[in-house]
Design an enzyme around this catalytic site. Structure first.
Site, short mmCIF file in Angstrom:
data_model
loop_
_atom_site.label_atom_id
_atom_site.label_comp_id
_atom_site.label_asym_id
_atom_site.label_seq_id
_atom_site.Cartn_x
_atom_site.Cartn_y
_atom_site.Cartn_z
N GLU A 79 0.70 -1.34 -0.03
CA GLU A 79 -0.22 0.09 0.01
C GLU A 79 0.81 1.60 -0.14
O GLU A 79 1.51 1.40 0.88
CB GLU A 79 -0.80 0.02 1.08
N LYS A 301 -7.35 -1.03 11.33
CA LYS A 301 -6.81 -1.53 10.21
C LYS A 301 -5.61 -0.70 9.91
O LYS A 301 -4.67 -1.05 9.41
CB LYS A 301 -7.95 -1.44 9.01
N ASP A 317 5.44 -14.12 12.42
CA ASP A 317 4.09 -14.51 11.81
C ASP A 317 2.99 -13.59 12.38
O ASP A 317 2.64 -13.40 13.30
CB ASP A 317 3.78 -15.57 13.15
N HIS A 492 -4.46 10.03 -2.31
CA HIS A 492 -4.97 8.87 -3.07
C HIS A 492 -4.88 9.05 -4.25
O HIS A 492 -4.61 8.01 -5.11
CB HIS A 492 -6.38 8.55 -2.29
C1 MEV Z 1 -6.12 3.04 5.02
O1 MEV Z 1 -5.39 1.72 4.65
C2 MEV Z 1 -6.01 3.23 6.51
C3 MEV Z 1 -7.01 4.20 7.19
O2 MEV Z 1 -8.41 4.08 6.58
C4 MEV Z 1 -6.98 4.34 8.73
C5 MEV Z 1 -7.92 5.35 9.20
O3 MEV Z 1 -9.16 5.53 8.52
O4 MEV Z 1 -7.60 5.57 10.45
C6 MEV Z 1 -6.65 5.88 6.45
#
Ligand code: MEV
Length: 607
Positions: A79, A301, A317, A492
């Site tokens: 990413e 995430k 791992d 983005h």
């Molecule tokens: C994208 O990979 C991660 C984000 O969505 C984290 C967040 O929203 O805090 C930008």
């Protein structure tokens, strides 16, 4: 060790070749460059039905200062902009005190052994007997990890837990049928009535034995499983129970690593916003994540973007790390007494008004932590009730953001004469169970890991855990900062354009040019990129056999390298530095162009 004393490694617009040349030119000792990825024949012996290896971009995150020591951190991730984002956050945080991190002194793992078919009437007695024989069990278990014992580790303590079986018949559909047709005896199941489990059923509980093993610098999964399987028959004999599952637990509260930072508002200004506005907005974003699991999942995430990338780069791992993180985010697990004590650090204690952690400490009597788990859950869920009901109702509420942010009046700043808003600090913290190892496992099979761990100056498992939790915190701070200011779409779209340029077959050294064309003309699409390639008569680049096969970093054959892209790549900008400071790390940060990561690149990309 590798270094870049003249700082060339850090200059903004290096091509991939130039970056590698800079690394090679400064190589001194340790992991040699170029680094080649996993050999296919070795890979073939690692897993079944192997058909090859595959690659990921490998980048370096800069600007980290952890407990006063600088650190360059390798990250493997597909990413874009994650490496740049963490480097940018680390740069901001290093302008004050840097990160303070902590990991438990001992690298513990828990092996679980499930003992089944113990009658309710016997359970109290069995528990008492097992607790009484704790030392004997420990000694027996240590027979299955003698090497660990020789190195000062091995089984340190054994705890016993009663796990109450599901109360409702519906929970495990078909158990009635098993009894009806004589597959299992009713005497081995809980006595379930319409009103739930009766207090004196038949076998309403399982006895689960936890073997707490110090595994030194190993991740420890193999050791834990060997011990669990080895000692299980002995435990069966002692308890009279039948052996069920024997396996490590990936929720490991003995390995909670923690990182935190503090920043006065004056260090937090970003884009056109003042520091205090950024702070207030990040707090709002954090509060939302705390209240809404739909947001918390995305928040977490992002944290795992950072943590997983370091795990991948250093041969960990990462599924184990993920599993532990999710369990922890869901409110499972509590601290042991020992871990809580050790959390006090000079940095933390300087606070005038440090709030208790959201996951408060529970004392553990070393015998039945199940009680404290229940207490934790009740506390968090704010309700009582039977187990089934509770978890069904409360699952949504219990999932929380892994980070915490708050404001403090800083005692040290007050002493220094700061007043009012100037005495306030914005605090960020991440704590999470991190099971990693720097010895054993695949680390010796894949030469990339010798290189990546070399970049980190060969950390022990504790240092690696601290680096990972710190990167997770830096990522979250960077993501929230971007989200509450300009948003992430601008960055983005620029990154999206790069990907389209690459997909259209743009040769690597023209990706910047094609990307710029698409952004300038507002035509961010494959057809536009193809037209441009055609009109400029650029040779179409087909990512053939060499591309991305193996995590190879080779100066001789850079066409097979998938290590970020050239020019103003996010990773390159992430190298923007610390103004001539020699960080004492394996890579010396030279004088940097005072480049702050560009707006677009410092933001996180959303999917
Ligand atoms: C994208 O990979 C991660 C984000 O969505 C984290 C967040 O929203 O805090 C930008």
């Amino acid at each position: 060790m590798i270094g870049s004393p003249d700082g060339t490694l850090l200059e903004g617009d290096l091509s991939l070749d130039a970056r590698l040349d800079a690394l090679i030119a400064t190589e001194q000792e340790g992991a040699p460059l170029p680094v080649f990825g996993l050999d296919e024949q070795i890979a073939n012996n690692m897993i079944e039905n192997c058909i090859g290896t595959m690659g990921l971009p490998l980048g370096l995150a800069f600007n980290f200062s952890i407990n006063g020591s600088p650190l360059v951190i390798p990250m493997a991730i597909e990413e874009p902009s994650v490496v740049a984002a963490v480097s940018s956050a680390a740069k901001t945080i290093s302008t004050y005190q840097g990160f303070q991190a902590w990991a438990p002194e001992r690298n513990m793992i828990v092996a679980q052994v499930q003992l089944i078919d113990i009658q309710d009437n016997d359970m109290d007695q069995v528990m008492a007997r097992m607790q009484h024989r704790e030392k004997v069990i420990r000694e027996e278990a240590n027979e299955y990890c003698t090497n660990m014992v020789l190195r000062g580790g091995g089984v340190q303590k054994v705890t016993f837990h009663r796990v109450r079986r599901h109360a409702s018949r519906e929970s495990f559909q078909g158990q009635d049928l098993l009894v009806k047709y004589g597959v299992v005896s009713a005497s081995t199941l809980p006595k379930r009535t319409e009103r739930g489990i009766t207090s004196q059923g038949r076998c309403s509980e399982w006895l689960v034995v936890h073997l707490h093993i110090d595994v030194g610098d190993a991740m420890g999964a193999n050791c834990a499983n060997t011990v669990a399987e080895g000692v299980a028959p002995f435990l069966s004999k002692l308890s009279g129970g039948r052996v069920g599952v024997r396996i490590l637990s990936n929720l490991n509260v003995d390995r909670i690593a923690k990182s935190m930072f503090r920043l006065p508002f004056s260090h937090m200004g970003y884009k056109s916003l003042s520091g205090k506005d950024v702070a207030v907005r990040i707090l709002e974003a954090y509060e939302w994540a705390d209240l809404d699991p739909y947001r918390a999942a995305t928040h977490n995430k992002g944290i795992m973007n950072g943590i997983d990338a370091v795990a991948l780069a250093t041969g960990q791992d990462w599924r184990a790390v993920e599993a532990g993180a999710h369990a922890w985010a869901s409110g499972a697990g509590t601290y042991s007494e020992r871990s809580t004590d050790a959390f006090s650090s000079p940095l933390l204690s300087s606070s005038a008004n440090s709030p208790a952690s959201g996951r408060a400490a529970f004392s553990s009597n070393g015998t039945n932590e199940n009680d404290s788990h229940t207490t934790a859950r009740k506390r968090q869920f704010g309700k009582d009730g039977d187990g089934d009901q509770q978890s069904r109702i409360s699952r949504g509420d219990a999932y929380k953001p892994l980070t915490r942010y708050w404001i403090e009046e800083d005692a040290e700043r007050l002493r220094q004469g700061y007043k009012g808003q100037d005495a306030l600090v914005f605090c960020g913290e991440l704590e999470i169970p991190i099971m990693v190892g720097t010895k054993g496992g695949v680390l010796s099979t894949n030469p990339v890991h010798a290189f990546t761990l070399g970049v980190m100056r060969y950390p022990d498992s504790k240092q690696l855990a601290m680096a990972m939790v710190t990167v997770g915190l830096a990522q979250n701070f960077a993501a929230l900062r971007a989200l509450v200011t300009e948003g992430i779409q601008r960055g983005h779209m620029a990154l999206h354009a790069r990907n389209i340029a690459i997909s259209a077959g743009t040769p690597p050294d023209s990706v910047d040019e094609v990307t710029a064309y698409m952004i300038d003309t507002g035509k961010i699409r494959l057809s536009a990129a193809r037209l441009y390639i055609e009109q400029r008569r650029l040779a179409l680049y087909t990512a053939g056999t060499g591309i991305g096969i193996g995590m190879s970093v080779t100066a001789a054959n850079t066409s097979s390298v998938n290590l970020g892209s050239e020019g103003t790549s996010a990773a390159t900008n992430g190298m923007d530095g610390m103004n001539g400071t020699n960080h004492g790390s394996s890579i010396h940060h030279g004088p940097s162009s005072d480049g702050v990561i560009s707006d677009a690149q410092a933001t996180e990309r959303s999917h």
